[in-house]
Design an enzyme around this catalytic site. Sequence first.
Site, PDB file in Angstrom:
ATOM      1  N   LYS A 148      -0.055   4.266  -0.329  1.00  0.00           N
ATOM      2  CA  LYS A 148      -0.531   5.659   0.381  1.00  0.00           C
ATOM      3  C   LYS A 148      -0.275   6.578  -0.784  1.00  0.00           C
ATOM      4  CE  LYS A 148      -0.295   3.430   4.745  1.00  0.00           C
ATOM      5  NZ  LYS A 148      -0.431   3.435   6.166  1.00  0.00           N
ATOM      6  N   GLY A 157       1.508   2.434  10.830  1.00  0.00           N
ATOM      7  CA  GLY A 157       2.622   3.804  10.727  1.00  0.00           C
ATOM      8  C   GLY A 157       3.379   3.873  12.170  1.00  0.00           C
ATOM      9  N   ASN A 215       0.850  -1.206   0.147  1.00  0.00           N
ATOM     10  CA  ASN A 215       0.027  -0.058  -0.055  1.00  0.00           C
ATOM     11  C   ASN A 215       1.023   1.561  -0.113  1.00  0.00           C
ATOM     12  OD1 ASN A 215      -2.015   1.980   0.444  1.00  0.00           O
ATOM     13  ND2 ASN A 215      -2.375   1.482   2.538  1.00  0.00           N
ATOM     14  N   HIS A 262      -9.959   1.142   4.664  1.00  0.00           N
ATOM     15  CA  HIS A 262      -8.622   1.490   5.512  1.00  0.00           C
ATOM     16  C   HIS A 262      -8.801   2.288   6.501  1.00  0.00           C
ATOM     17  CE1 HIS A 262      -4.605   2.630   6.250  1.00  0.00           C
ATOM     18  NE2 HIS A 262      -4.333   1.843   5.666  1.00  0.00           N
ATOM     19  N   GLU A 285      -7.387   4.890   7.506  1.00  0.00           N
ATOM     20  CA  GLU A 285      -7.122   6.199   7.130  1.00  0.00           C
ATOM     21  C   GLU A 285      -8.330   6.624   6.479  1.00  0.00           C
ATOM     22  OE1 GLU A 285      -3.271   5.553   5.406  1.00  0.00           O
ATOM     23  OE2 GLU A 285      -2.178   5.218   7.275  1.00  0.00           O
ATOM     24  N   GLU A 288      -5.898  -4.835  10.697  1.00  0.00           N
ATOM     25  CA  GLU A 288      -5.040  -3.794  10.823  1.00  0.00           C
ATOM     26  C   GLU A 288      -5.554  -3.022  11.987  1.00  0.00           C
ATOM     27  OE1 GLU A 288      -3.038  -2.719   7.014  1.00  0.00           O
ATOM     28  OE2 GLU A 288      -4.505  -1.336   7.028  1.00  0.00           O
ATOM     29  N   SER A 324       2.739  -1.790  10.586  1.00  0.00           N
ATOM     30  CA  SER A 324       4.165  -1.901  11.106  1.00  0.00           C
ATOM     31  C   SER A 324       5.091  -3.236  10.828  1.00  0.00           C
ATOM     32  CB  SER A 324       4.579  -1.352  12.605  1.00  0.00           C
ATOM     33  OG  SER A 324       4.074   0.000  12.616  1.00  0.00           O
TER      34      SER A 324
HETATM   35  P1  PGA Z   1       2.364   0.676   7.870  1.00  0.00           P
HETATM   36  O1  PGA Z   1       0.935   0.747   7.148  1.00  0.00           O
HETATM   37  O2  PGA Z   1       3.041  -0.740   7.273  1.00  0.00           O
HETATM   38  O3  PGA Z   1       3.023   1.640   7.254  1.00  0.00           O
HETATM   39  O4  PGA Z   1       2.188   0.376   9.369  1.00  0.00           O
HETATM   40  C1  PGA Z   1      -0.087  -0.360   7.057  1.00  0.00           C
HETATM   41  C2  PGA Z   1      -1.266   0.118   6.442  1.00  0.00           C
HETATM   42  O5  PGA Z   1      -1.525   1.124   6.685  1.00  0.00           O
HETATM   43  O6  PGA Z   1      -1.877  -0.654   5.663  1.00  0.00           O
END
Ligand code: PGA
Length: 254
Positions: free
Chosen positions: A11, A171, A9, A93, A95, A165, A211
Amino acid sequence: MREKILVANWKMYKTIDEGIELAECLKEKINGRPKIIICPPFTALSNINEVLSNSELELGAQNFFYEKQGAFTGEISPIMLKDAGAKYVIIGHSERRNIFGEANELINKKLISAIENEILPIFCVGEKIEDRQAGQTENVIKRQILEGLKNMSRENVEKIIIAYEPVWAIGTGLNAKPEQASEAHKFIRETLNEMYGDKLGENITILYGGSIKEDNIEDLGKMKEIDGGLVGGASLKCDSFVTIWKKLKSAKNI
Ligand code: PGA
């Protein structure tokens, strides 16, 4: 069908040229299982689609709007995603839920639309830290699943990939412990079994996200409940993503 999968991903990172460079590197170094799905920003979808042609790496998008077309300024339809080459789309997601206010009802419409338009959803669920601290993890996940999959047939749910998640792990550098993730995955499978019967949950691919890094994927990947990962930050560099893929491959013995 339950598969071993690693999703990248990206982003809101990567210009078209940067994306092409990364995709070319991944294409050169990755072959076979676990399956890879790369989700670039909309602007780079068709370019990355071109790079990935003649490879086993697949293309996904990070979001869309559920209508086929219309006066929806700033939105992208499932038809447009397909036109750009996307076979998958990330839906729900955290976000999107937390920054852009997407609720379960909207996510449900997107899941239904994706299936209708033959794009395979990667459906994200997960609790916030305050939910976990209040002992509400299972209730929150159950609600996301019940409301997200409302009015969907068993046949259609079978096409969905689920990503667990936990919001506190995304993150932050603080991944869920393999046991914590595994417990949540088991709960998701049980919830699907309750909803659809006949052990549906055992046939669904469930990825962990939050992460994931080179130094934790092996332990996460060794858990039999965890079928793979959804990787954000560590998918932006070719070497680290390739290492994660190799370590997942060896943890899964494939
Ligand atoms: P990250 O993001 O690996 O940077 O924690 C995972 C995600 O948002 O799918």
